[in-house]
Write an enzyme that holds these catalytic residues in place. Structure first.
Site, mmCIF file in Angstrom:
data_model
loop_
_atom_site.group_PDB
_atom_site.id
_atom_site.type_symbol
_atom_site.label_atom_id
_atom_site.label_comp_id
_atom_site.label_asym_id
_atom_site.label_seq_id
_atom_site.Cartn_x
_atom_site.Cartn_y
_atom_site.Cartn_z
ATOM 1 N N ALA A 174 0.664 -1.285 -0.132
ATOM 2 C CA ALA A 174 0.373 -0.389 -0.133
ATOM 3 C C ALA A 174 0.980 1.347 0.204
ATOM 4 O O ALA A 174 2.284 1.168 0.687
ATOM 5 C CB ALA A 174 -0.662 0.119 1.233
ATOM 6 N N GLY B 97 0.683 -5.290 0.893
ATOM 7 C CA GLY B 97 -0.535 -4.708 0.212
ATOM 8 C C GLY B 97 -0.381 -5.619 -1.245
ATOM 9 O O GLY B 97 -0.840 -5.800 -1.801
ATOM 10 N N GLU C 132 -0.586 -8.916 -0.698
ATOM 11 C CA GLU C 132 -1.889 -9.608 -1.126
ATOM 12 C C GLU C 132 -2.839 -9.184 -1.755
ATOM 13 O O GLU C 132 -3.781 -10.143 -2.487
ATOM 14 C CB GLU C 132 -2.481 -8.626 0.043
ATOM 15 C CG GLU C 132 -1.822 -8.962 1.428
ATOM 16 C CD GLU C 132 -2.535 -7.718 2.269
ATOM 17 O OE1 GLU C 132 -2.070 -6.352 2.502
ATOM 18 O OE2 GLU C 132 -3.069 -8.051 3.595
ATOM 19 N N GLU D 152 4.766 -4.977 6.874
ATOM 20 C CA GLU D 152 3.726 -3.981 7.525
ATOM 21 C C GLU D 152 4.338 -3.798 8.957
ATOM 22 O O GLU D 152 4.248 -3.199 10.071
ATOM 23 C CB GLU D 152 1.982 -4.684 8.156
ATOM 24 C CG GLU D 152 1.490 -4.768 6.379
ATOM 25 C CD GLU D 152 1.979 -5.981 5.307
ATOM 26 O OE1 GLU D 152 2.406 -6.615 5.622
ATOM 27 O OE2 GLU D 152 0.730 -5.560 4.142
HETATM 28 N N1 COA Z 1 4.343 3.726 -0.594
HETATM 29 C C1 COA Z 1 5.084 4.256 -1.073
HETATM 30 N N2 COA Z 1 6.396 4.657 -1.803
HETATM 31 C C2 COA Z 1 6.695 3.962 -1.800
HETATM 32 C C3 COA Z 1 6.493 2.327 -1.891
HETATM 33 C C4 COA Z 1 5.239 1.964 -0.508
HETATM 34 N N3 COA Z 1 4.832 1.148 -0.343
HETATM 35 N N4 COA Z 1 7.425 1.003 -1.626
HETATM 36 C C5 COA Z 1 7.837 1.678 -1.966
HETATM 37 N N5 COA Z 1 8.006 3.222 -2.647
HETATM 38 C C6 COA Z 1 8.804 4.455 -3.324
HETATM 39 C C7 COA Z 1 9.872 4.826 -2.843
HETATM 40 O O1 COA Z 1 9.754 6.126 -1.343
HETATM 41 C C8 COA Z 1 10.445 5.664 -3.020
HETATM 42 O O2 COA Z 1 10.171 6.666 -3.810
HETATM 43 P P1 COA Z 1 11.450 7.771 -4.358
HETATM 44 O O3 COA Z 1 12.697 7.231 -5.139
HETATM 45 O O4 COA Z 1 10.267 8.942 -4.347
HETATM 46 O O5 COA Z 1 11.651 8.292 -2.741
HETATM 47 C C9 COA Z 1 10.337 4.659 -4.532
HETATM 48 O O6 COA Z 1 9.324 3.486 -4.366
HETATM 49 C C10 COA Z 1 11.750 3.510 -4.706
HETATM 50 O O7 COA Z 1 11.426 2.939 -3.414
HETATM 51 P P2 COA Z 1 13.205 3.222 -3.013
HETATM 52 O O8 COA Z 1 12.733 2.541 -1.111
HETATM 53 O O9 COA Z 1 14.698 3.559 -2.805
HETATM 54 O O10 COA Z 1 13.951 2.137 -3.434
HETATM 55 P P3 COA Z 1 14.745 0.845 -2.544
HETATM 56 O O11 COA Z 1 15.689 -0.263 -3.772
HETATM 57 O O12 COA Z 1 15.830 1.120 -1.920
HETATM 58 O O13 COA Z 1 14.346 -0.829 -1.449
HETATM 59 C C11 COA Z 1 12.175 -1.977 -1.151
HETATM 60 C C12 COA Z 1 13.392 -1.044 -2.458
HETATM 61 C C13 COA Z 1 11.064 -2.781 -1.573
HETATM 62 C C14 COA Z 1 12.822 -2.446 -0.223
HETATM 63 C C15 COA Z 1 11.431 -0.426 -0.700
HETATM 64 O O14 COA Z 1 10.829 0.237 -1.362
HETATM 65 C C16 COA Z 1 10.797 -0.699 0.811
HETATM 66 O O15 COA Z 1 10.675 -1.095 2.136
HETATM 67 N N6 COA Z 1 9.416 -0.287 0.610
HETATM 68 C C17 COA Z 1 8.424 -0.348 1.179
HETATM 69 C C18 COA Z 1 7.481 -1.844 1.342
HETATM 70 C C19 COA Z 1 6.443 -1.765 2.636
HETATM 71 O O16 COA Z 1 6.653 -1.848 3.672
HETATM 72 N N7 COA Z 1 5.505 -2.607 1.925
HETATM 73 C C20 COA Z 1 4.875 -2.143 3.096
HETATM 74 C C21 COA Z 1 3.520 -1.032 3.078
HETATM 75 S S1 COA Z 1 2.045 -1.409 4.584
#
Ligand code: COA
Length: 280
Positions: A88, A131, A134, A154
């Protein structure tokens, strides 16, 4: 047949060559690659619309959901990683209270996807987190590339899955593995995901689309009426006890004997022909 279009969810209809009646597979792409296809309100609203369209269009016989591939990075910037959907959209959680979230998560797009009567396939290439996982779990079948990663992070946000993940993970993986994923928030790779039953198939990224399309097209050649009954009947195994479920199956099986497609299928088999379904 014009599918609804939106900037964040694109829908292509692909004709199935083995069917003469215009049958299509819908290829649905979550399209926010710069945000790893995170599910914001626009995506979930477009997904609900897509589900209503897919349900209503007779010739849509199978739906594949995937995430957009990363864009070319801007000069001097690193490329974003591949993602199905990284969850999400977390920016929509900041400051949100229970009441707002109750409204947003009740009768949600992921539940609509789960409840669609047609076969669905998640084609996962990259991160399927929170999500995003999911959404994949709300599809009937999951096919993933070797570079995919799965997780329920989460817990790191002080949350638990909210789109049915706790329930659907238990049915896919069993209670212990589901709890481990939810407690730790750790990601697992594609091979481990296949080993524990989270994904059906793992293939090289270059083969992924063809593999998903082959499966969707194969499914699309079957009777859509029988597929619907099959989905309904297998679904009852998740909600009913064994005795009740077996009775549900017996009834569904017997009902199919009054369908046109059962007569068509049996005759075609006996005449060594391909069945031409009426989908009734
Ligand atoms: N919601 C909003 N934005 C998200 C996102 C999410 N769930 N997951 C990734 N993004 C965005 C990042 O903020 C980033 O945006 P920006 O470039 O404008 O700053 C972009 O996507 C790329 O992500 P980034 O974190 O820079 O990539 P990474 O390779 O360093 O890491 C992940 C990849 C997947 C490990 C990391 O993005 C992450 O942990 N995301 C969240 C996962 C999460 O907690 N999901 C559950 C949500 S309920």
């Amino acid at each position: 047949m014009t599918p609804p279009q939106s900037d964040v969810l694109t829908i292509e209809t692909l004709t199935v060559d083995d069917c003469e009646d215009g049958t299509v597979v819908a290829l649905v792409t979550i399209n926010r690659p710069n945000k790893l296809n995170a599910l914001n309100a626009d995506v979930t609203s477009a997904m609900k619309e897509m589900v209503a369209w897919g349900e209503a269009e007779d010739l849509v016989r199978c739906i594949i959901i995937t995430g957009a591939q990363p864009l070319e990075p801007e000069e001097g910037r690193r490329a974003k990683p591949n993602a199905f959907a990284a969850g999400a959209d977390i920016t929509e959680f900041l400051g949100a209270g229970s009441e707002e979230i109750t409204v947003k998560f009740t009768d949600n797009a992921i539940e609509a996807l789960w409840n669609i009567s047609k076969p669905t396939i998640a084609m996962v290439d990259g991160f399927a987190l929170g999500g995003g996982l999911e959404v994949a779990c709300s599809c009937d079948i999951r096919i993933a590339s070797t570079r995919s990663k799965f997780g329920t992070p989460e817990i790191n946000l002080g949350l638990i899955p909210g789109y049915g993940g706790t329930q659907r993970l238990v049915s896919l993986l069993g209670y212990g593995k589901a709890l481990e994923m939810v407690y730790t928030g750790e990601m697992i790779g594609a091979e481990e995901a296949q080993r524990i039953g989270l994904v059906n198939h793992v293939v090289d990224a270059e083969e992924l689309k063809q593999r998903a399309l082959d499966m969707a097209c194969l499914i699309a050649t079957k009777s859509s009426n029988t597929l619907r009954v099959a989905k309904e009947t297998l679904r009852s195994a998740l909600d009913e006890g064994l005795t009740e479920g077996v009775a549900t199956e017996a009834k569904a099986f017997a009902n199919l004997f009054n369908s046109e497609d059962k007569e068509i299928g049996v005759k075609a088999y006996l005449n060594r022909e391909q069945p031409k379904w009426k989908h009734e």
